[in-house]
Design a protein around this motif. Structure first.
Motif, PDB file in Angstrom:
ATOM      1  N   ARG A  76       0.967  -1.395   0.097  1.00  0.00           N
ATOM      2  CA  ARG A  76      -0.086   0.028  -0.093  1.00  0.00           C
ATOM      3  C   ARG A  76       0.975   1.397  -0.032  1.00  0.00           C
ATOM      4  N   GLN A  77       2.045   1.125   0.397  1.00  0.00           N
ATOM      5  CA  GLN A  77       2.867   2.388   0.610  1.00  0.00           C
ATOM      6  C   GLN A  77       3.581   2.762  -0.837  1.00  0.00           C
ATOM      7  N   ARG A  78       3.348   1.823  -1.832  1.00  0.00           N
ATOM      8  CA  ARG A  78       4.299   2.210  -3.051  1.00  0.00           C
ATOM      9  C   ARG A  78       3.420   2.064  -4.204  1.00  0.00           C
ATOM     10  N   PRO A  79       3.626   2.879  -5.099  1.00  0.00           N
ATOM     11  CA  PRO A  79       2.812   2.406  -6.434  1.00  0.00           C
ATOM     12  C   PRO A  79       2.606   0.889  -6.543  1.00  0.00           C
ATOM     13  N   SER A  80       1.526   0.361  -7.237  1.00  0.00           N
ATOM     14  CA  SER A  80       1.609  -0.975  -7.631  1.00  0.00           C
ATOM     15  C   SER A  80       0.535  -1.057  -8.881  1.00  0.00           C
ATOM     16  N   TRP A  81       0.594  -2.124  -9.613  1.00  0.00           N
ATOM     17  CA  TRP A  81      -0.131  -2.411 -10.680  1.00  0.00           C
ATOM     18  C   TRP A  81      -0.440  -4.006 -10.633  1.00  0.00           C
ATOM     19  N   LEU A  82      -1.656  -4.378 -11.072  1.00  0.00           N
ATOM     20  CA  LEU A  82      -1.935  -5.518 -11.219  1.00  0.00           C
ATOM     21  C   LEU A  82      -2.526  -5.966 -12.698  1.00  0.00           C
ATOM     22  N   PHE A  83      -2.126  -7.189 -13.013  1.00  0.00           N
ATOM     23  CA  PHE A  83      -2.483  -7.646 -14.453  1.00  0.00           C
ATOM     24  C   PHE A  83      -2.925  -9.051 -13.849  1.00  0.00           C
ATOM     25  N   TRP A  84      -3.818  -9.584 -14.851  1.00  0.00           N
ATOM     26  CA  TRP A  84      -4.265 -11.066 -14.705  1.00  0.00           C
ATOM     27  C   TRP A  84      -4.320 -11.613 -16.098  1.00  0.00           C
ATOM     28  N   SER A  85      -4.362 -12.875 -16.197  1.00  0.00           N
ATOM     29  CA  SER A  85      -4.575 -13.343 -17.629  1.00  0.00           C
ATOM     30  C   SER A  85      -5.350 -14.761 -17.273  1.00  0.00           C
ATOM     31  N   GLY A  86      -6.371 -14.876 -18.098  1.00  0.00           N
ATOM     32  CA  GLY A  86      -7.550 -15.986 -18.018  1.00  0.00           C
ATOM     33  C   GLY A  86      -8.133 -16.231 -19.181  1.00  0.00           C
ATOM     34  N   PRO A  87      -9.027 -15.670 -19.656  1.00  0.00           N
ATOM     35  CA  PRO A  87      -9.917 -15.753 -20.681  1.00  0.00           C
ATOM     36  C   PRO A  87      -9.313 -16.304 -21.874  1.00  0.00           C
ATOM     37  N   VAL A  88      -9.889 -17.567 -22.528  1.00  0.00           N
ATOM     38  CA  VAL A  88      -9.172 -17.819 -23.699  1.00  0.00           C
ATOM     39  C   VAL A  88     -10.271 -18.453 -24.789  1.00  0.00           C
ATOM     40  N   GLY A  89      -9.983 -18.388 -25.955  1.00  0.00           N
ATOM     41  CA  GLY A  89     -11.143 -18.485 -27.095  1.00  0.00           C
ATOM     42  C   GLY A  89     -11.616 -17.354 -27.904  1.00  0.00           C
ATOM     43  N   ASP A  90     -12.348 -17.572 -28.837  1.00  0.00           N
ATOM     44  CA  ASP A  90     -12.575 -16.441 -29.726  1.00  0.00           C
ATOM     45  C   ASP A  90     -14.316 -16.389 -29.880  1.00  0.00           C
ATOM     46  N   PRO A  91     -15.007 -15.656 -29.159  1.00  0.00           N
ATOM     47  CA  PRO A  91     -14.700 -14.648 -28.343  1.00  0.00           C
ATOM     48  C   PRO A  91     -14.114 -15.198 -26.986  1.00  0.00           C
ATOM     49  N   PRO A  92     -13.157 -14.267 -26.196  1.00  0.00           N
ATOM     50  CA  PRO A  92     -12.443 -14.915 -24.985  1.00  0.00           C
ATOM     51  C   PRO A  92     -13.425 -15.180 -23.921  1.00  0.00           C
ATOM     52  N   MET A  93     -13.652 -16.283 -23.309  1.00  0.00           N
ATOM     53  CA  MET A  93     -14.289 -16.751 -22.271  1.00  0.00           C
ATOM     54  C   MET A  93     -13.481 -17.292 -20.868  1.00  0.00           C
ATOM     55  N   PRO A  94     -14.012 -17.344 -19.740  1.00  0.00           N
ATOM     56  CA  PRO A  94     -15.216 -16.539 -19.348  1.00  0.00           C
ATOM     57  C   PRO A  94     -15.283 -15.136 -19.472  1.00  0.00           C
ATOM     58  N   GLU A  95     -16.382 -14.248 -19.219  1.00  0.00           N
ATOM     59  CA  GLU A  95     -16.223 -12.916 -19.291  1.00  0.00           C
ATOM     60  C   GLU A  95     -16.240 -12.355 -17.842  1.00  0.00           C
ATOM     61  N   THR A  96     -16.391 -13.140 -17.004  1.00  0.00           N
ATOM     62  CA  THR A  96     -16.493 -12.950 -15.330  1.00  0.00           C
ATOM     63  C   THR A  96     -14.879 -12.357 -15.004  1.00  0.00           C
ATOM     64  N   VAL A  97     -14.927 -11.541 -13.875  1.00  0.00           N
ATOM     65  CA  VAL A  97     -13.868 -11.117 -13.640  1.00  0.00           C
ATOM     66  C   VAL A  97     -13.965 -11.810 -12.072  1.00  0.00           C
ATOM     67  N   PRO A  98     -12.810 -12.467 -11.904  1.00  0.00           N
ATOM     68  CA  PRO A  98     -12.693 -12.852 -10.245  1.00  0.00           C
ATOM     69  C   PRO A  98     -12.783 -11.983  -9.279  1.00  0.00           C
ATOM     70  N   ASP A  99     -13.607 -12.281  -8.112  1.00  0.00           N
ATOM     71  CA  ASP A  99     -13.581 -11.641  -7.083  1.00  0.00           C
ATOM     72  C   ASP A  99     -12.175 -10.982  -6.447  1.00  0.00           C
ATOM     73  N   ASP A 100     -11.468 -11.956  -6.494  1.00  0.00           N
ATOM     74  CA  ASP A 100     -10.014 -11.441  -5.688  1.00  0.00           C
ATOM     75  C   ASP A 100      -9.420 -10.407  -6.549  1.00  0.00           C
ATOM     76  N   VAL A 101      -9.756  -9.939  -7.515  1.00  0.00           N
ATOM     77  CA  VAL A 101      -9.047  -8.956  -8.387  1.00  0.00           C
ATOM     78  C   VAL A 101      -9.405  -7.672  -7.694  1.00  0.00           C
ATOM     79  N   ALA A 102     -10.665  -7.464  -7.302  1.00  0.00           N
ATOM     80  CA  ALA A 102     -11.154  -6.087  -6.880  1.00  0.00           C
ATOM     81  C   ALA A 102     -10.436  -6.268  -5.521  1.00  0.00           C
ATOM     82  N   ASP A 103     -10.463  -7.269  -4.599  1.00  0.00           N
ATOM     83  CA  ASP A 103     -10.018  -7.547  -3.381  1.00  0.00           C
ATOM     84  C   ASP A 103      -8.648  -6.994  -3.183  1.00  0.00           C
ATOM     85  N   ILE A 104      -7.789  -7.717  -3.887  1.00  0.00           N
ATOM     86  CA  ILE A 104      -6.376  -7.295  -4.128  1.00  0.00           C
ATOM     87  C   ILE A 104      -6.148  -5.907  -4.761  1.00  0.00           C
TER      88      ILE A 104
END
Ligand SMILES: Cc1cc2nc3c(=O)[nH]c(=O)nc-3n(C[C@H](O)[C@H](O)[C@H](O)COP(=O)(O)O)c2cc1C
Length: 167
Positions: A76-104
């Motif tokens: 929390r005391q320093r600038p940070s960024w978060l990325f995640w990799s998940g959806p696969v396919g065309d169109p990419p699935m699933p479309e849901t964003v994991p709850d952990d993403v908002a928590d983290i």
């Protein structure tokens, strides 16, 4: 600036994305360490942190979640960024964003969160992973867009430059 890029990846696809981020930040003149989340004892030697994780069954990888639990205050005391990799396919699935993403993102105060399409290589999966993937009927293949990852890393480089100029 001294930057930590720490990525939780079971099968390597997300780790390679982290390597793209690290390469782009090195091009911008930063001193970048790439360390597995399980091997990060402290983040306080770093001026900034980029966190990454693959998603498995709707959750970010345990290694990244554990790191955030251990080092929440320091993150929390320093600038940070978060990325995640998940959806696969065309169109990419699933479309849901994991709850952990908002928590983290909330716990660390991450300045930006990016989602990137991933890679699913059935041959590299163990038996239980194959069973789980069969249930989701996800399309195997490499759907990563490394150019998009580099572009995002460029936006981090821009933000770090602004932080340096303000210091
Ligand atoms: C067992 C298993 C479960 C997965 N579950 C999800 C999921 O719930 N949501 C998602 O977006 N991607 C899911 N994926 C896709 C992976 O997260 C994606 O392909 C990622 O890029 C793999 O990264 P890695 O090679 O770093 O492990 C799953 C993959 C596996 C093998």
């Amino acid at each position: 600036m001294r930057v930590l890029v720490t990525v939780a990846s079971r099968h390597g696809a997300t780790r390679e994305m982290g390597a793209e981020v690290a390469a782009r930040l090195r091009e911008a003149g930063h001193d970048v360490d790439e360390v597995e989340p399980d091997d990060v004892e402290h983040v306080d030697p770093y001026d900034a942190v980029v966190m990454g994780s693959a998603v498995y069954v709707g959750r970010l990888a345990l290694g990244l979640r554990d790191l955030v639990d251990r080092q929440a205050g320091q993150l929390r005391q320093r600038p940070s960024w978060l990325f995640w990799s998940g959806p696969v396919g065309d169109p990419p699935m699933p479309e849901t964003v994991p709850d952990d993403v908002a928590d983290i993102a909330r716990t660390t105060g991450a300045r930006d969160v990016a989602m990137f399409t991933g890679r699913l290589d059935r041959d590299g999966l163990n038996i239980s992973e194959r069973a789980l993937v069969a249930l989701t009927r996800a399309d195997a293949g490499d759907y990563r867009d490394l150019e998009a990852v580099r572009t995002w890393a460029g936006s981090i480089a821009t933000a770090l430059r602004a932080i340096q100029q303000d210091a």
